[in-house]
Scaffold this motif. Structure first.
Motif, PDB file in Angstrom:
ATOM      1  N   LYS A  32       0.882  -1.197   0.000  1.00 41.39           N
ATOM      2  CA  LYS A  32      -0.020  -0.071   0.127  1.00 41.39           C
ATOM      3  C   LYS A  32       1.092   1.351   0.104  1.00 41.39           C
ATOM      4  O   LYS A  32       1.744   1.417   0.689  1.00 41.39           O
ATOM      5  N   LYS A  41      -5.131   9.324   1.012  1.00 34.44           N
ATOM      6  CA  LYS A  41      -5.100   8.960  -0.410  1.00 34.44           C
ATOM      7  C   LYS A  41      -4.121   8.055  -0.513  1.00 34.44           C
ATOM      8  O   LYS A  41      -2.964   8.135   0.129  1.00 34.44           O
ATOM      9  N   TYR A  42      -4.279   7.224  -1.284  1.00 34.11           N
ATOM     10  CA  TYR A  42      -3.434   5.842  -1.506  1.00 34.11           C
ATOM     11  C   TYR A  42      -3.690   4.877  -2.653  1.00 34.11           C
ATOM     12  O   TYR A  42      -4.923   5.157  -3.466  1.00 34.11           O
ATOM     13  N   PHE A  43      -3.021   4.157  -3.094  1.00 33.98           N
ATOM     14  CA  PHE A  43      -3.181   3.074  -4.038  1.00 33.98           C
ATOM     15  C   PHE A  43      -2.696   1.701  -3.395  1.00 33.98           C
ATOM     16  O   PHE A  43      -1.402   1.712  -2.790  1.00 33.98           O
ATOM     17  N   ARG A  44      -3.301   0.776  -3.536  1.00 31.99           N
ATOM     18  CA  ARG A  44      -2.864  -0.818  -3.037  1.00 31.99           C
ATOM     19  C   ARG A  44      -2.845  -1.611  -4.142  1.00 31.99           C
ATOM     20  O   ARG A  44      -3.723  -1.792  -5.207  1.00 31.99           O
ATOM     21  N   MET A  77      -5.653  -3.823  -8.363  1.00 27.75           N
ATOM     22  CA  MET A  77      -5.061  -2.586  -7.674  1.00 27.75           C
ATOM     23  C   MET A  77      -6.525  -1.704  -7.832  1.00 27.75           C
ATOM     24  O   MET A  77      -7.061  -1.642  -8.467  1.00 27.75           O
ATOM     25  N   TYR A  78      -6.410  -0.969  -6.296  1.00 29.52           N
ATOM     26  CA  TYR A  78      -7.543  -0.216  -6.247  1.00 29.52           C
ATOM     27  C   TYR A  78      -6.890   1.241  -5.519  1.00 29.52           C
ATOM     28  O   TYR A  78      -5.915   0.982  -4.817  1.00 29.52           O
ATOM     29  N   SER A  79      -7.673   2.235  -5.701  1.00 28.46           N
ATOM     30  CA  SER A  79      -7.120   3.532  -5.227  1.00 28.46           C
ATOM     31  C   SER A  79      -8.087   4.556  -5.023  1.00 28.46           C
ATOM     32  O   SER A  79      -9.125   4.507  -5.415  1.00 28.46           O
ATOM     33  N   GLN A  80      -7.800   5.392  -3.911  1.00 26.57           N
ATOM     34  CA  GLN A  80      -8.766   6.467  -3.563  1.00 26.57           C
ATOM     35  C   GLN A  80      -7.846   7.629  -3.338  1.00 26.57           C
ATOM     36  O   GLN A  80      -6.893   7.693  -2.595  1.00 26.57           O
TER      37      GLN A  80
END
Length: 410
Positions: A32, A41-44, A77-80
């Motif tokens: 992550k 705020k991140y992407f994993r 991959m998912y991100s917010q």
């Protein structure tokens, strides 16, 4: 049999040696990447691979009883960058083996493809809507199963009840809503049904049986959309529904008891022909009820995982395809037990599973019995699975498989 046992022993040794020689650290938060100080705020990125060595007892004389394959190789991959919206992408390949590989990796089975691509918008803290190629499925828990933490070697095949018929590999293009009302979780969707499915070259003949080809033969106006939903009540610990993937076993990490019900409905999804050749649409309707229990047993590290479901399948009159999809009903269940162990990292989990299906087209049943064991070296992130599976379809001879799987996900 001696050769088989030697193969399984050597496979276990080599694979487990490979796992430990890499010195994989404890998983903790995974891969992550924070994009701001507080991590909002991140992407994993999640990556996993499953390698199979399988022995089949009944094969043609010129075919080996033992073969190797890559069951799954995936990246998700998912991100917010805001709590108000999320994007997820999921791609990979499945069941790559010597018979479907290509010389330079360009044929269909060698290619990566998108399993899922969807965007989601929050409606407050407990509800959201989204759209795309998504996995917010109906019917049952197993039709929403994560492939990262299945307790048995693989998911019960008939629970993924629409693969290749109305969807692309258990994912539809459509819109969905999901959320919670207290302890009740829900997911509902309206989706497009695919045109070029597993029966793209099959047409109905003389009122004998239905063919799942409604959109192709009747058009998208009458047979283009399908509707799905699944609802489960969390009596004990609340499960996360941040992502659609249902956990197969918590290994005693939570105390969960859920009861659920779901459906899939595709108006005029199948087609039957009269003796005069006139085509008539038949509705496809599938529904299920299920129960899931996972809990620690005392303080000694042991735990139990149990699941049971009843599923009713109506694909149209006398429908059957590939000894997998049939109009009829199904009872399925599995139970696993984590053996007490002072070593908190290494766990052993024997399990059994059973599937019984009634099949209208042959007026008979099909059964599947499995017994196996998982060896967890770092939870689901590093494990070996050995399983014996016996299947029998109607009056056909039973067939048996012994499969060894090695899996790592990070």
């Amino acid at each position: 049999m001696k050769k088989l046992l030697l193969l399984l022993f050597l496979g276990s040794f080599l694979i487990s040696h490979s796992i430990f020689s890499q010195g994989s650290p404890d998983y903790t938060g995974g891969l992550k990447v924070k994009l701001n100080e507080d991590g909002s705020k991140y992407f994993r990125i999640i990556s996993w691979a499953q390698f199979w060595a399988r022995y089949t007892d009944d094969v043609p004389d010129d075919k080996s009883n033992t073969d190797f394959s890559i069951r799954r190789a995936r990246i998700l991959m998912y991100s917010q960058i805001s709590k108000d919206f999320l994007i997820l992408t999921h791609f990979g390949l499945n069941s790559l083996n010597a018979d479907n590989m290509s010389p330079v990796g360009k044929d269909e089975s060698s290619q990566l493809f998108f399993h899922g691509v969807w965007g989601q918008y929050s409606l407050g803290s407990n509800h959201a809507i989204g759209g795309g190629l998504h996995y917010w499925n109906g019917i049952s828990r197993l039709n929403n199963q994560s492939t990262l933490n299945i307790m048995t070697l693989d998911n019960n095949r008939q629970s993924w009840a629409t693969i290749g018929l109305s969807d692309q590999f258990a994912r539809h293009i459509g819109i969905y809503a999901k959320g919670t009302f207290g302890k009740l979780q829900y997911r509902v969707s309206v989706n497009e049904s695919i045109t070029n499915n597993l029966q793209e070259e099959t047409d109905p003949v003389n009122d004998r049986s239905a063919v799942y080809a409604g959109r192709r033969l009747l058009g998208s106006k009458d047979a283009g959309k399908n509707f799905a939903g699944y609802f489960d009540y969390n009596f004990m610990d609340q499960e996360s529904n941040f992502l659609p993937y249902k956990v197969g076993s918590y290994l005693g990490g939570k105390k969960v008891f859920n009861v659920g019900a779901g459906f899939f409905y595709h108006p005029k999804g199948s087609v039957i022909a009269s003796e005069n050749g006139v085509l008539k649409g038949e509705d496809v309707a599938i529904f299920a009820i299920d129960a899931f229990y996972d809990a620690p047993l005392g303080e000694n590290g042991s735990s139990i995982t149990a699941y049971a479901t009843y599923q009713n399948n109506d694909y149209g009159k006398n429908y059957t395809l590939g000894q997998t999809y049939e109009t009829g009903s199904m009872l399925y269940g599995h139970v696993g037990y984590v053996i007490p162990n002072d070593n908190k990292k290494t766990k052993f989990q024997p399990y059994v599973s059973f599937n019984n299906r009634s099949i209208d087209a042959i007026d008979d049943n099909a059964t599947t019995f499995g017994v196996g064991a998982n060896a967890y070296f770092n939870g689901h992130n590093s494990k070996l699975t050995l399983e014996y599976l016996n299947t029998k379809y109607g009056g056909n001879d039973a067939q048996s498989f012994i499969t060894l799987q090695a899996m790592i996900y990070l």
